[in-house]
Design a protein around this motif. Structure first.
Motif, PDB file in Angstrom:
ATOM      1  N   SER A  82       0.824  -1.217   0.000  1.00 25.34           N
ATOM      2  CA  SER A  82       0.000   0.000   0.000  1.00 25.34           C
ATOM      3  C   SER A  82       0.853   1.260   0.000  1.00 25.34           C
ATOM      4  O   SER A  82       0.505   2.245  -0.661  1.00 25.34           O
ATOM      5  CB  SER A  82      -0.984  -0.005   1.173  1.00 25.34           C
ATOM      6  OG  SER A  82      -0.308  -0.080   2.398  1.00 25.34           O
ATOM      7  N   VAL A  83       1.964   1.244   0.691  1.00 27.89           N
ATOM      8  CA  VAL A  83       2.849   2.414   0.689  1.00 27.89           C
ATOM      9  C   VAL A  83       3.399   2.657  -0.716  1.00 27.89           C
ATOM     10  O   VAL A  83       3.400   3.787  -1.214  1.00 27.89           O
ATOM     11  CB  VAL A  83       3.992   2.257   1.718  1.00 27.89           C
ATOM     12  CG1 VAL A  83       5.040   3.343   1.556  1.00 27.89           C
ATOM     13  CG2 VAL A  83       3.430   2.258   3.134  1.00 27.89           C
ATOM     14  N   MET A  84       3.826   1.588  -1.378  1.00 24.43           N
ATOM     15  CA  MET A  84       4.398   1.744  -2.723  1.00 24.43           C
ATOM     16  C   MET A  84       3.353   2.231  -3.709  1.00 24.43           C
ATOM     17  O   MET A  84       3.657   3.052  -4.587  1.00 24.43           O
ATOM     18  CB  MET A  84       5.021   0.417  -3.173  1.00 24.43           C
ATOM     19  CG  MET A  84       5.965   0.523  -4.335  1.00 24.43           C
ATOM     20  SD  MET A  84       7.376   1.598  -4.009  1.00 24.43           S
ATOM     21  CE  MET A  84       7.200   2.741  -5.363  1.00 24.43           C
ATOM     22  N   VAL A  87       3.155   5.895  -3.159  1.00 33.07           N
ATOM     23  CA  VAL A  87       4.352   6.563  -3.705  1.00 33.07           C
ATOM     24  C   VAL A  87       4.212   6.695  -5.218  1.00 33.07           C
ATOM     25  O   VAL A  87       4.548   7.742  -5.787  1.00 33.07           O
ATOM     26  CB  VAL A  87       5.635   5.789  -3.328  1.00 33.07           C
ATOM     27  CG1 VAL A  87       6.847   6.291  -4.104  1.00 33.07           C
ATOM     28  CG2 VAL A  87       5.894   5.889  -1.828  1.00 33.07           C
ATOM     29  N   ASN A  88       3.707   5.661  -5.887  1.00 25.20           N
ATOM     30  CA  ASN A  88       3.523   5.720  -7.341  1.00 25.20           C
ATOM     31  C   ASN A  88       2.435   6.705  -7.739  1.00 25.20           C
ATOM     32  O   ASN A  88       2.572   7.399  -8.737  1.00 25.20           O
ATOM     33  CB  ASN A  88       3.149   4.340  -7.896  1.00 25.20           C
ATOM     34  CG  ASN A  88       4.335   3.437  -8.057  1.00 25.20           C
ATOM     35  OD1 ASN A  88       5.465   3.814  -7.801  1.00 25.20           O
ATOM     36  ND2 ASN A  88       4.070   2.217  -8.474  1.00 25.20           N
ATOM     37  N   GLY A  89       1.323   6.734  -7.015  1.00 22.49           N
ATOM     38  CA  GLY A  89       0.183   7.567  -7.386  1.00 22.49           C
ATOM     39  C   GLY A  89      -0.787   6.797  -8.266  1.00 22.49           C
ATOM     40  O   GLY A  89      -0.515   5.686  -8.701  1.00 22.49           O
ATOM     41  N   ARG A 111       2.094   5.774 -20.402  1.00 26.84           N
ATOM     42  CA  ARG A 111       3.501   6.094 -20.142  1.00 26.84           C
ATOM     43  C   ARG A 111       3.595   6.666 -18.729  1.00 26.84           C
ATOM     44  O   ARG A 111       3.974   7.805 -18.515  1.00 26.84           O
ATOM     45  CB  ARG A 111       4.052   7.107 -21.167  1.00 26.84           C
ATOM     46  CG  ARG A 111       3.999   6.642 -22.613  1.00 26.84           C
ATOM     47  CD  ARG A 111       4.963   5.487 -22.869  1.00 26.84           C
ATOM     48  NE  ARG A 111       4.979   5.087 -24.268  1.00 26.84           N
ATOM     49  CZ  ARG A 111       4.214   4.135 -24.793  1.00 26.84           C
ATOM     50  NH1 ARG A 111       3.326   3.503 -24.034  1.00 26.84           N
ATOM     51  NH2 ARG A 111       4.310   3.807 -26.059  1.00 26.84           N
ATOM     52  N   ASN A 112       3.233   5.815 -17.755  1.00 29.82           N
ATOM     53  CA  ASN A 112       3.152   6.302 -16.378  1.00 29.82           C
ATOM     54  C   ASN A 112       4.328   5.882 -15.499  1.00 29.82           C
ATOM     55  O   ASN A 112       4.238   5.879 -14.283  1.00 29.82           O
ATOM     56  CB  ASN A 112       1.813   5.918 -15.748  1.00 29.82           C
ATOM     57  CG  ASN A 112       1.620   4.427 -15.590  1.00 29.82           C
ATOM     58  OD1 ASN A 112       2.526   3.626 -15.837  1.00 29.82           O
ATOM     59  ND2 ASN A 112       0.429   4.037 -15.178  1.00 29.82           N
ATOM     60  N   ILE A 113       5.429   5.534 -16.102  1.00 34.83           N
ATOM     61  CA  ILE A 113       6.756   5.389 -15.487  1.00 34.83           C
ATOM     62  C   ILE A 113       6.966   4.158 -14.618  1.00 34.83           C
ATOM     63  O   ILE A 113       7.993   3.514 -14.698  1.00 34.83           O
ATOM     64  CB  ILE A 113       7.149   6.646 -14.684  1.00 34.83           C
ATOM     65  CG1 ILE A 113       7.124   7.876 -15.591  1.00 34.83           C
ATOM     66  CG2 ILE A 113       8.491   6.489 -14.001  1.00 34.83           C
ATOM     67  CD1 ILE A 113       7.213   9.183 -14.849  1.00 34.83           C
ATOM     68  N   VAL A 114       6.004   3.833 -13.758  1.00 33.14           N
ATOM     69  CA  VAL A 114       6.228   2.797 -12.750  1.00 33.14           C
ATOM     70  C   VAL A 114       5.062   1.815 -12.654  1.00 33.14           C
ATOM     71  O   VAL A 114       3.939   2.131 -13.011  1.00 33.14           O
ATOM     72  CB  VAL A 114       6.465   3.412 -11.345  1.00 33.14           C
ATOM     73  CG1 VAL A 114       7.828   4.041 -11.248  1.00 33.14           C
ATOM     74  CG2 VAL A 114       5.376   4.402 -10.995  1.00 33.14           C
ATOM     75  N   HIS A 115       5.382   0.656 -12.133  1.00 36.63           N
ATOM     76  CA  HIS A 115       4.389  -0.365 -11.791  1.00 36.63           C
ATOM     77  C   HIS A 115       4.696  -0.832 -10.379  1.00 36.63           C
ATOM     78  O   HIS A 115       5.860  -0.925  -9.990  1.00 36.63           O
ATOM     79  CB  HIS A 115       4.501  -1.568 -12.745  1.00 36.63           C
ATOM     80  CG  HIS A 115       3.768  -2.761 -12.243  1.00 36.63           C
ATOM     81  ND1 HIS A 115       2.425  -2.964 -12.469  1.00 36.63           N
ATOM     82  CD2 HIS A 115       4.179  -3.808 -11.471  1.00 36.63           C
ATOM     83  CE1 HIS A 115       2.044  -4.083 -11.876  1.00 36.63           C
ATOM     84  NE2 HIS A 115       3.087  -4.617 -11.270  1.00 36.63           N
ATOM     85  N   ALA A 116       3.653  -1.128  -9.619  1.00 32.56           N
ATOM     86  CA  ALA A 116       3.820  -1.779  -8.317  1.00 32.56           C
ATOM     87  C   ALA A 116       2.669  -2.749  -8.123  1.00 32.56           C
ATOM     88  O   ALA A 116       1.537  -2.485  -8.544  1.00 32.56           O
ATOM     89  CB  ALA A 116       3.847  -0.755  -7.187  1.00 32.56           C
ATOM     90  N   SER A 117       2.947  -3.864  -7.498  1.00 31.49           N
ATOM     91  CA  SER A 117       1.932  -4.881  -7.227  1.00 31.49           C
ATOM     92  C   SER A 117       0.770  -4.272  -6.457  1.00 31.49           C
ATOM     93  O   SER A 117       0.957  -3.395  -5.618  1.00 31.49           O
ATOM     94  CB  SER A 117       2.535  -6.015  -6.396  1.00 31.49           C
ATOM     95  OG  SER A 117       3.657  -6.569  -7.039  1.00 31.49           O
ATOM     96  N   ASP A 118      -0.450  -4.787  -6.732  1.00 32.57           N
ATOM     97  CA  ASP A 118      -1.637  -4.224  -6.100  1.00 32.57           C
ATOM     98  C   ASP A 118      -2.198  -5.053  -4.949  1.00 32.57           C
ATOM     99  O   ASP A 118      -3.178  -4.661  -4.330  1.00 32.57           O
ATOM    100  CB  ASP A 118      -2.731  -3.958  -7.142  1.00 32.57           C
ATOM    101  CG  ASP A 118      -3.221  -5.220  -7.835  1.00 32.57           C
ATOM    102  OD1 ASP A 118      -2.769  -6.335  -7.485  1.00 32.57           O
ATOM    103  OD2 ASP A 118      -4.062  -5.092  -8.746  1.00 32.57           O
TER     104      ASP A 118
END
Length: 150
Positions: A82-84, A87-89, A111-118
């Protein structure tokens, strides 16, 4: 401590903002316990984005994510998933909070720069696609006593 998968996508690599992304992760108090730069294989990309296989944007997503190098990471910390995500938005940078990676640095969903697990399940699945357990390094940061209460 919880682990999550994070990726700086090819657009972030091409824009030269890998360091900015890692800096934001580390400044927040999370730690990187595995990292690799490579161009994702077609097979890994299809496994990674399997939940989108029936969506109309799947082929263009796979084409984009395999178009150049990306940086894969395993990030660890209390409530890391959840924190990551915070941070990504938001996925759509137009809706992302100022101060988040996407809110400050991106303009387009594709083109949103980042991915993080949900979720914990996604994190486990994505980490195992991109890393062997032997490639993940456990360690204690010197400042953890300043970041976490006992």
């Amino acid at each position: 401590m919880e682990r999550t998968y994070v990726m700086v996508k090819p657009d972030g690599v091409q824009r030269g903002i890998i360091g900015e992304v890692i800096s934001r992760i580390e400044r927040r108090g999370l730690k990187v316990v595995a990292m690799r730069m490579n161009t994702m294989s077609l097979d890994s990309a299809k496994k990674h984005y399997a939940e989108h296989a029936q969506k109309p944007f799947f082929n263009s997503l796979i084409s984009f994510i395999t178009s150049g190098p990306s940086v894969s990471m395993v990030v660890e910390g209390k409530n890391a998933i959840s924190v990551m995500r915070a941070v990504n938005g938001a996925t759509n940078p137009v809706n992302a909070a100022t101060g988040s990676i996407r809110g400050d640095l991106a303009l387009d969903t594709g083109r949103n720069i980042v991915h993080a697990s949900d979720s914990p399940e996604s994190a486990t699945r994505e980490i195992t696609i991109h890393f062997k357990e032997s490639e993940i390094t456990g360690y204690t940061r010197a400042d953890e006593a300043c970041i976490y209460e006992n």
